[in-house]
Structure formats: C-alpha cells, structure tokens
Design a protein around this motif. Structure first.
Motif, PDB file in Angstrom:
ATOM      1  N   GLU A 160      49.668  49.466  51.104  1.00 14.10           N
ATOM      2  CA  GLU A 160      49.000  48.167  51.203  1.00 14.10           C
ATOM      3  C   GLU A 160      47.489  48.290  50.999  1.00 14.10           C
ATOM      4  O   GLU A 160      46.845  47.386  50.449  1.00 14.10           O
ATOM      5  N   ASP A 161      46.912  49.425  51.429  1.00 12.30           N
ATOM      6  CA  ASP A 161      45.481  49.636  51.196  1.00 12.30           C
ATOM      7  C   ASP A 161      45.194  49.814  49.706  1.00 12.30           C
ATOM      8  O   ASP A 161      44.197  49.301  49.178  1.00 12.30           O
ATOM      9  N   ALA A 162      46.079  50.557  49.032  1.00 11.16           N
ATOM     10  CA  ALA A 162      45.904  50.762  47.595  1.00 11.16           C
ATOM     11  C   ALA A 162      46.024  49.445  46.837  1.00 11.16           C
ATOM     12  O   ALA A 162      45.241  49.165  45.920  1.00 11.16           O
ATOM     13  N   VAL A 163      46.986  48.621  47.222  1.00 13.57           N
ATOM     14  CA  VAL A 163      47.182  47.335  46.544  1.00 13.57           C
ATOM     15  C   VAL A 163      45.948  46.452  46.702  1.00 13.57           C
ATOM     16  O   VAL A 163      45.518  45.777  45.757  1.00 13.57           O
ATOM     17  N   GLU A 164      45.356  46.453  47.879  1.00 12.42           N
ATOM     18  CA  GLU A 164      44.176  45.624  48.107  1.00 12.42           C
ATOM     19  C   GLU A 164      43.015  46.068  47.218  1.00 12.42           C
ATOM     20  O   GLU A 164      42.342  45.238  46.584  1.00 12.42           O
ATOM     21  N   LEU A 165      42.777  47.375  47.139  1.00  9.07           N
ATOM     22  CA  LEU A 165      41.703  47.871  46.272  1.00  9.07           C
ATOM     23  C   LEU A 165      42.027  47.621  44.794  1.00  9.07           C
ATOM     24  O   LEU A 165      41.126  47.327  43.989  1.00  9.07           O
ATOM     25  N   GLU A 166      43.287  47.742  44.445  1.00  3.74           N
ATOM     26  CA  GLU A 166      43.727  47.480  43.071  1.00  3.74           C
ATOM     27  C   GLU A 166      43.411  46.036  42.676  1.00  3.74           C
ATOM     28  O   GLU A 166      42.850  45.775  41.599  1.00  3.74           O
ATOM     29  N   GLN A 167      43.749  45.090  43.535  1.00  5.35           N
ATOM     30  CA  GLN A 167      43.503  43.681  43.238  1.00  5.35           C
ATOM     31  C   GLN A 167      42.007  43.367  43.229  1.00  5.35           C
ATOM     32  O   GLN A 167      41.540  42.544  42.437  1.00  5.35           O
ATOM     33  N   GLN A 168      41.253  44.019  44.095  1.00  3.53           N
ATOM     34  CA  GLN A 168      39.803  43.821  44.090  1.00  3.53           C
ATOM     35  C   GLN A 168      39.205  44.279  42.757  1.00  3.53           C
ATOM     36  O   GLN A 168      38.306  43.620  42.208  1.00  3.53           O
ATOM     37  N   ALA A 169      39.705  45.394  42.230  1.00  3.75           N
ATOM     38  CA  ALA A 169      39.205  45.891  40.946  1.00  3.75           C
ATOM     39  C   ALA A 169      39.515  44.904  39.828  1.00  3.75           C
ATOM     40  O   ALA A 169      38.655  44.604  38.979  1.00  3.75           O
ATOM     41  N   LEU A 170      40.736  44.383  39.797  1.00  8.83           N
ATOM     42  CA  LEU A 170      41.108  43.424  38.756  1.00  8.83           C
ATOM     43  C   LEU A 170      40.292  42.137  38.874  1.00  8.83           C
ATOM     44  O   LEU A 170      39.820  41.588  37.865  1.00  8.83           O
ATOM     45  N   ARG A 171      40.122  41.645  40.101  1.00  6.21           N
ATOM     46  CA  ARG A 171      39.345  40.415  40.287  1.00  6.21           C
ATOM     47  C   ARG A 171      37.892  40.625  39.868  1.00  6.21           C
ATOM     48  O   ARG A 171      37.266  39.738  39.264  1.00  6.21           O
ATOM     49  N   ALA A 172      37.355  41.800  40.156  1.00  4.34           N
ATOM     50  CA  ALA A 172      35.965  42.080  39.787  1.00  4.34           C
ATOM     51  C   ALA A 172      35.791  42.077  38.269  1.00  4.34           C
ATOM     52  O   ALA A 172      34.804  41.543  37.743  1.00  4.34           O
ATOM     53  N   LEU A 173      36.736  42.659  37.544  1.00  6.18           N
ATOM     54  CA  LEU A 173      36.640  42.695  36.085  1.00  6.18           C
ATOM     55  C   LEU A 173      36.725  41.294  35.489  1.00  6.18           C
ATOM     56  O   LEU A 173      35.968  40.948  34.567  1.00  6.18           O
ATOM     57  N   ALA A 201      35.924  38.538  37.020  1.00  5.33           N
ATOM     58  CA  ALA A 201      34.688  37.844  37.394  1.00  5.33           C
ATOM     59  C   ALA A 201      33.524  38.297  36.520  1.00  5.33           C
ATOM     60  O   ALA A 201      32.681  37.483  36.111  1.00  5.33           O
ATOM     61  N   TYR A 202      33.466  39.592  36.206  1.00  6.37           N
ATOM     62  CA  TYR A 202      32.397  40.083  35.331  1.00  6.37           C
ATOM     63  C   TYR A 202      32.486  39.427  33.956  1.00  6.37           C
ATOM     64  O   TYR A 202      31.471  38.992  33.391  1.00  6.37           O
ATOM     65  N   ALA A 203      33.700  39.349  33.411  1.00  9.78           N
ATOM     66  CA  ALA A 203      33.873  38.744  32.090  1.00  9.78           C
ATOM     67  C   ALA A 203      33.429  37.288  32.091  1.00  9.78           C
ATOM     68  O   ALA A 203      32.919  36.784  31.086  1.00  9.78           O
ATOM     69  N   ALA A 204      33.600  36.618  33.238  1.00 10.69           N
ATOM     70  CA  ALA A 204      33.218  35.203  33.338  1.00 10.69           C
ATOM     71  C   ALA A 204      31.744  35.025  33.677  1.00 10.69           C
ATOM     72  O   ALA A 204      31.272  33.890  33.830  1.00 10.69           O
ATOM     73  N   GLY A 205      31.008  36.134  33.819  1.00  7.38           N
ATOM     74  CA  GLY A 205      29.595  36.054  34.152  1.00  7.38           C
ATOM     75  C   GLY A 205      29.328  35.779  35.614  1.00  7.38           C
ATOM     76  O   GLY A 205      28.230  35.356  35.984  1.00  7.38           O
ATOM     77  N   GLU A 206      30.313  36.047  36.467  1.00  6.82           N
ATOM     78  CA  GLU A 206      30.196  35.733  37.890  1.00  6.82           C
ATOM     79  C   GLU A 206      29.928  36.965  38.746  1.00  6.82           C
ATOM     80  O   GLU A 206      29.833  36.857  39.973  1.00  6.82           O
ATOM     81  N   GLN A 207      29.823  38.147  38.133  1.00  6.61           N
ATOM     82  CA  GLN A 207      29.594  39.368  38.899  1.00  6.61           C
ATOM     83  C   GLN A 207      28.803  40.335  38.033  1.00  6.61           C
ATOM     84  O   GLN A 207      28.975  40.383  36.806  1.00  6.61           O
ATOM     85  N   ASP A 208      27.917  41.103  38.656  1.00  3.88           N
ATOM     86  CA  ASP A 208      27.095  42.035  37.887  1.00  3.88           C
ATOM     87  C   ASP A 208      27.871  43.311  37.593  1.00  3.88           C
ATOM     88  O   ASP A 208      28.912  43.598  38.193  1.00  3.88           O
ATOM     89  N   VAL A 209      27.339  44.108  36.669  1.00  2.00           N
ATOM     90  CA  VAL A 209      28.067  45.262  36.181  1.00  2.00           C
ATOM     91  C   VAL A 209      28.213  46.344  37.251  1.00  2.00           C
ATOM     92  O   VAL A 209      29.271  46.981  37.365  1.00  2.00           O
ATOM     93  N   GLU A 210      27.182  46.582  38.066  1.00  2.00           N
ATOM     94  CA  GLU A 210      27.256  47.688  39.018  1.00  2.00           C
ATOM     95  C   GLU A 210      28.253  47.409  40.142  1.00  2.00           C
ATOM     96  O   GLU A 210      29.011  48.300  40.539  1.00  2.00           O
ATOM     97  N   SER A 211      28.277  46.195  40.646  1.00  2.00           N
ATOM     98  CA  SER A 211      29.261  45.894  41.690  1.00  2.00           C
ATOM     99  C   SER A 211      30.679  45.889  41.118  1.00  2.00           C
ATOM    100  O   SER A 211      31.641  46.236  41.814  1.00  2.00           O
TER     101      SER A 211
END
Length: 564
Positions: A453-466, A468-478
């Motif tokens: 369950e911990d791995a799944v949470e980090l996995e989904q956070q990574a996908l959401r971050a990517l 969001a970045y593509a949509a211009g809603e998150q910076d590259v380093e975060s």
C-alpha cells in the motif's frame, strides 16, 4: 466446406516435420495441392486428415514421417479423440465432404453423425471417381489468387517492420489504466497500422513462428480448428492494400541447430497459401563463432536450398522469391550474389549482418553492389535485420533498396537513455514509473520490506505529479522528487549507475511530446514518455518508428546516433 481425407500410404520422407497436406503424397493429395497452387486457398475451405498415427488432424498440422496403416483395432483406439476433434470443428463449415477409403469412412461417418454433423457427403467409388468428384467440388470454390506487390515498382527505398505479435489495445484508458476488456476479448490493432498512417512499407513475418507458441503461424495442437486452413495475413494485421508482406525463415531462431527446421517445399507452400508478396529462401547462418568447416557447409547448404527454392517458387508463381546471400567475408558474399543472380533471382536479401561491425558491413555492401552493377537486369537488394544509421550514406551510394528494422521501436523500452525520439532528432529518456502490481516488482518490494500500500501511494503520487507538470501545474524539481521517491523503491542494477534525475530533467524541460504532430503524441501527451507497461511503451515505439520511416521516405541520410 469441410473436406475430410484419409491419410495415404505414399508420403514424402523429409526428415523435418511437414504439414499433413505436404507429408501425404497420394493421388488425392497431389490433386489437392495442384488445385491450391493454381487457385490459392479458398476462404470457405477447411481441410482435415484422418491419420492412422495421429487421428483426425488439420491439414496444416506439422507431422513427422511415420509408417502405420489404419486397421479396425487402430480405428477403435482413435475413436474418442476423433469425436473430441469433431466437436471442436463442428462450426467450421455448413457441409462436410468425406473422401476416403472404406475403413476410414466406416470410422468417420458414425463419428460425424454422433457429433451432430447434419450435411455430410460421402464420395463413393474407386480412386478415379473420388478424384473426379474432389476436382468438381474444388472447382466450385472461388479463386483467391491476386497479383502480388513488387517493391521494385515503388521506385524508392523501402522499410519493413519485423513482426513479433506487436498488438495493442486502441481503447486502453491511460488515466484509469483499464483495458477495453479481459484478455482474449480486447480490441487489438497491430503496431504497424495502429497510427492510421504508415510507419513502414510492409511487415516482415518469420516462418520461424511455427517453432514457437507466439504469432499467427505459431505451433498449434494438431486438432486445433485453426490448423484446417490458413488465416490471411492481410486481414490478421489489418494491412492496407498497398502494404507489402515479406516472409523469411527466421534463421537466427535456429542458428544453433544442425539443419534448418523448415524445408524448402514447406517454405514455398506457406508463402503461397498465406498470401506473401515476397518470400525468402531457406538459409542457415554461418555464424562467425562456428568452426570453419561448419560455416562452409552452411554456405553450400544455403546455396543449394536457394536453387531448390527458386524452382518451387516458379512452380507456384504467386510470390516473388528472394535469394538469401551469406558469406564468410566480403568476397564470399560477392560470389554468392553472382551465383544467385545466375540462378535467376531478381530479389536478394543479405543475411548474417547482425554479427558484423560497421566496417565489415561496409565491405560486404560494396562487394555485393559491385556485382549488382555488373548485371544488365535490375536486382533488388534488401538488408536483413539492420539499419545502421552511420552507414546510410554508403547504403544510398550503393543503391541498397530495402531494410527491416525494429531497433527504433524496441529502443522505446530496451534503453535507459534513448527511449523517445524527438522531432528535433535527439533521443530522450522515458521516465520510469513501474507498475507496482507487476509480480517481479512486487517481489522486489516485499524483499525490501516495503508494504504494497505504501508503494501504491508513491506510485500514484509520481503519476499525478507528471500529469500536473504537463498541465503547467507543478514545477520540474518537485515532479522529479515525486518520481524518484517511488523509483528508488525498485532496485534496478542497470539504472543504478545512471543519473536518472539529470536524464529525466532533460526530458521534462524539453517537453518533446508537445512538438510532435503524430496521433500518439497528440492523444497521449506526457504519457508517451512515461515508461510504464506495454500500452505506453509500444505506442512510444510506434512514434519512434514513424519518424524513422518519414526520414527514409524523404531521402534523409542523417539519422540520430543509434546502436542496434
């Protein structure tokens, strides 16, 4: 029509397994093959054979040579398997024609009735009457032979996409990661046609699929309904009418064998019935690590097979035969080229190049081109299994006509730093977000004491971050922080030595998917550069191959640095 024949005592005695329709050589089988040679395999025709050794089998099922006659005791032993096979075949055709001797008929007819076959015609009489009736039944079926494409007519270099069951689900949802249905019920399109525009001039299909459990030509059990008739390749791959079907024997798959497992007669027959435009002769690679006498033997075997294959191909007259050229060195390749042209070949394929360095390939191509230049007739030359970007200038000067390559396609998931080819001509690393539920990844996580369950949470956070970045809603380093926080959980030795943050940052900052007008990049957006599962990875490979194909079509000679 389901045509059922008894086996024949007269057989071909090739040491390798042959399709039943080629193994048996009695008068009925000779007549049947003559019809198929003239008319092709009608779509409505299914053929089964009652073998004294193997029971009721499909006509395309490969069988070894054997000696056994059917008697009442053997027929009784086979009854249960015959009934089971007939149950599997019940929906193949609306009528059945049984052409066989009395013992075969007395065994099959009750089984057909027990299996629920309602329209069964038993052909009576002696062998002459049976042959005449079979001829009339076959003549009533439509001819399917069509003019086969010749790449020479295209007047430019051609590129072929080697097939190995590269299908994808066109309705895969990249946000929910849901398929269009369960396995076996999903929609499927082939990578070569999924884009809606060509990524090659055709497909290269290997007859070596018959030695495996993968591909249209894969091994089937002898009573499988699909062994009663060939499925047309154009329909299977959903190819446009102008695409070229190129067949070879897949010699790399049997390079360790003493003899090719595919016979000359089988190769020619399969090219004919499956509707290939081009068919390569049966070769045996003289791999450089083999002893010299064995390499020389394979060269002579390849030439002898080429001579026999050309005669078989002319017998059918439906596909263009391609003579496969091998050699120990450039001079050998030149001699083999001259011999094949003297035999009558007008299409040649240069094999065994994957083992070679760029320098060796350059020498071979120059030697072959010199022989070709001395000939009056136009000779078409294909290079098997290589593209070699650094040699494209030489290939153009030497008038090499054709290639087959999947290197740009498979780089989408086989390299850690060259997965996505940008329209700027640069390679970019795809950003890995492994599927945590994959059994291999799950084992690694459990071995490291990480809760799923911990791995799944980090996995989904990574996908959401990517996203969001593509949509211009998150910076590259975060975004990189989120990706690498999950990435660090998966221990991959091949990537541990690389600076993933730098590779991923370069991809994200360049945003190459936004510069490409292809359907894949327009529809997937950032998902095309996410290294995750076959649906994304194959589409990225399609994008790469499209760019390669467009460069070849445009006559470009400068290609991105590549290693095949």
């Amino acid at each position: 029509m389901l045509l059922l024949l008894g086996c024949s005592a007269r057989k071909r005695h090739d040491t390798q397994p042959l399709p039943a329709i080629l193994r048996y050589d009695g008068p009925l089988y000779q007549d049947l093959r003559a019809f198929l040679r003239r008319r092709g395999w009608p779509p409505a025709l299914r053929i089964g054979t009652f073998s004294a050794e193997y029971g009721l089998i499909g006509a395309l099922a490969p069988i070894p040579d054997y000696e056994r006659r059917l008697d009442s005791e053997r027929a009784a032993q086979l009854r249960s398997t015959v009934l089971a096979t007939l149950a599997r075949w019940r929906d193949l055709a609306d009528r059945t024609v049984l052409v066989a001797g009395s013992l075969y008929v007395s065994s099959l007819l009750p089984a057909l009735q027990a299996a629920g076959y309602s329209s069964v015609t038993v052909v009576p009489g002696a062998i002459g009457e049976k042959r005449a009736h079979l001829g009339r039944a076959l003549q009533a079926l439509p001819s399917v032979l069509q003019t086969r494409h010749d790449p020479v007519d295209m007047g430019r270099r051609t590129v072929f996409f080697p097939d190995w069951e590269d299908f994808l689900d066109p309705d895969f949802d990249f946000l929910t990661e849901h398929f269009s249905g369960p396995p076996g019920a999903r929609r499927r399109v082939h990578a070569a046609t999924a884009l809606g525009e060509p990524i090659s001039d055709g497909i290269l299909v290997s007859l070596a699929q018959r030695l495996t459990h993968k591909g249209l030509l894969k091994q089937l059990d002898r009573s499988d309904p699909r062994s009663t008739a060939p499925q047309q390749l154009r329909q299977y791959y959903q190819l446009p009418d102008d695409a070229i079907l190129f067949g070879d024997c897949g010699a790399f798959s049997y390079v360790e064998e003493e003899e090719p497992p595919i016979t000359v007669s089988e190769a020619a027959f399969l090219y004919h019935i499956y509707g290939f435009d081009l068919g390569a002769s049966v070769d045996h690679i003289p791999a450089p690590y083999l002893p010299l006498p064995e390499r020389q033997r394979r060269l002579q075997l390849t030439l002898a097979n080429a001579a026999a294959f050309l005669a078989e191909a002319r017998h059918y007259g439906s596909f263009h035969p391609v003579g496969v050229v091998h050699g120990l060195d450039a001079a050998d390749y030149a001699r083999s080229t001259a011999l094949l042209i003297e035999m009558g070949y007008r299409h040649l394929g240069i094999g065994g190049l994957v083992f070679r360095s760029d320098r060796e390939i350059a020498e071979i191509v120059r030697a072959v081109a010199a022989v070709r230049a001395s000939m009056r007739r136009r000779i078409w030359i294909h290079l098997f299994g290589i593209f070699r970007p650094k040699l494209q200038h030489l290939f153009e000067e030497s008038r090499v006509d054709s290639f087959d390559t999947a290197s740009y396609y498979r780089k989408a998931w086989l390299r850690s730093d060259q997965n996505y080819l940008g329209v700027d001509g640069r390679w970019y690393s795809a950003i890995r977000v492994p599927v945590s539920s994959d059994p291999r990844n799950r084992r690694k996580l459990l071995q490291r004491g990480i809760r799923p369950e911990d791995a799944v949470e980090l996995e989904q956070q990574a996908l959401r971050a990517l996203v969001a970045y593509a949509a211009g809603e998150q910076d590259v380093e975060s975004t990189l922080d989120a990706v690498l926080a999950y990435d660090s959980l998966i221990d991959r030795d091949d990537l541990a030595r690389r600076d993933l943050r730098s590779l991923y940052r370069r991809t994200l900052l360049a945003r190459p998917w936004e510069q490409c007008p292809c359907v894949v990049c327009r529809s997937l957006g950032i998902h095309v550069v996410i290294f995750r599962g076959g649906e994304r990875n194959r589409r990225r490979g399609i994008h790469n191959t499209r760019l390669l194909y467009r460069q070849v079509r445009n006559g470009d000679q400068c290609f991105p640095a590549d290693h095949e």
